[in-house]
Design an enzyme around this catalytic site. Structure first.
Site, short mmCIF file in Angstrom:
data_model
loop_
_atom_site.label_atom_id
_atom_site.label_comp_id
_atom_site.label_asym_id
_atom_site.label_seq_id
_atom_site.Cartn_x
_atom_site.Cartn_y
_atom_site.Cartn_z
N LEU A 55 -84.17 -32.56 45.43
CA LEU A 55 -83.36 -32.12 46.57
C LEU A 55 -84.20 -31.74 47.79
CD1 LEU A 55 -80.77 -30.00 44.56
CD2 LEU A 55 -80.63 -32.41 45.24
N CYS A 56 -85.46 -32.08 47.76
CA CYS A 56 -86.39 -31.77 48.86
C CYS A 56 -86.25 -32.81 49.97
CB CYS A 56 -87.82 -31.77 48.32
SG CYS A 56 -89.09 -31.44 49.54
N GLY A 57 -86.49 -32.38 51.19
CA GLY A 57 -86.48 -33.29 52.33
C GLY A 57 -87.54 -34.38 52.23
N PHE A 58 -88.54 -34.19 51.38
CA PHE A 58 -89.59 -35.19 51.19
C PHE A 58 -89.27 -36.15 50.04
CE2 PHE A 58 -91.95 -31.76 53.31
CZ PHE A 58 -92.53 -32.48 54.34
N SER A 59 -88.08 -36.06 49.44
CA SER A 59 -87.77 -36.87 48.27
C SER A 59 -87.81 -38.38 48.55
CB SER A 59 -86.44 -36.48 47.63
OG SER A 59 -85.37 -36.77 48.50
#
Length: 176
Positions: A55-59
């Site tokens: 769920l990270c913006g870097f996924s």
């Protein structure tokens, strides 16, 4: 004479054991697919270990991690994803992580179970990184490149894209 010989043998054994631990040997992770991922089994190959979170913006970097594996895997590189909820951005369980990564990124690279990478519950690999190299993931998608002998070649933070020249220029000289 015997005591000195025994002491020297014990010192040598401790030194070898210490060097193996320092070189990343004997670090095992539980695999999200069952069984274990033993970093020692990749001896002789470069390994990129990345702490991840669905769920990270870097996924979106999952695509780039898979691209690295697809591009360099036949030449020796192994990319290992280590899902972690240390920054509160992981799905609730291993099954959800596996399903999410398969559905959204078609990942085929080795992936561990959800694993702690910081703090008192950190996996021994990350404790070793902190103690020996002063490296602690500051966020999701931090990258650690291990050389063929298990030594740390380089580390990068979240903002460094896995397919960037900063990373590929360190991987390419290590390939077969």
């Amino acid at each position: 004479m015997t005591n000195r010989f025994l002491a020297a043998a014990a010192f040598s054994a401790a030194l070898v054991t210490g060097l193996q631990a320092q070189a990343g040997a004997a670090f095992r992770f539980n695999s999200i697919d069952g069984g274990t991922i033993d970093l020692d089994s990749f001896s002789g190959r470069p390994v990129l270990v990345v702490n991840t979170a669905s769920l990270c913006g870097f996924s979106g970097q999952y695509d780039d991690l898979q691209a690295l594996q697809d591009t360099y895997g036949t030449k020796g590189l192994v990319v290992v994803a280590v899902p972690s909820d240390d920054f509160n951005q992981e799905l609730p369980d291993d099954a959800a992580v596996k399903e999410y990564c398969a559905a959204n990124f078609d990942l085929t690279l080795p992936m561990t179970e959800i694993t702690s990478v910081t703090g008192s519950a950190a996996h021994p690999f990350y404790v070793w990184l902190k103690e020996e190299y002063g490296f602690v993931p500051g966020w999701n998608f931090n990258k650690v490149l291990l050389g063929p002998e298990g030594d740390v070649v380089a580390t990068w933070g979240s903002v460094t894209n896995p397919t960037s020249a900063a990373i590929t220029s360190k991987i390419e000289p290590l390939l077969n």
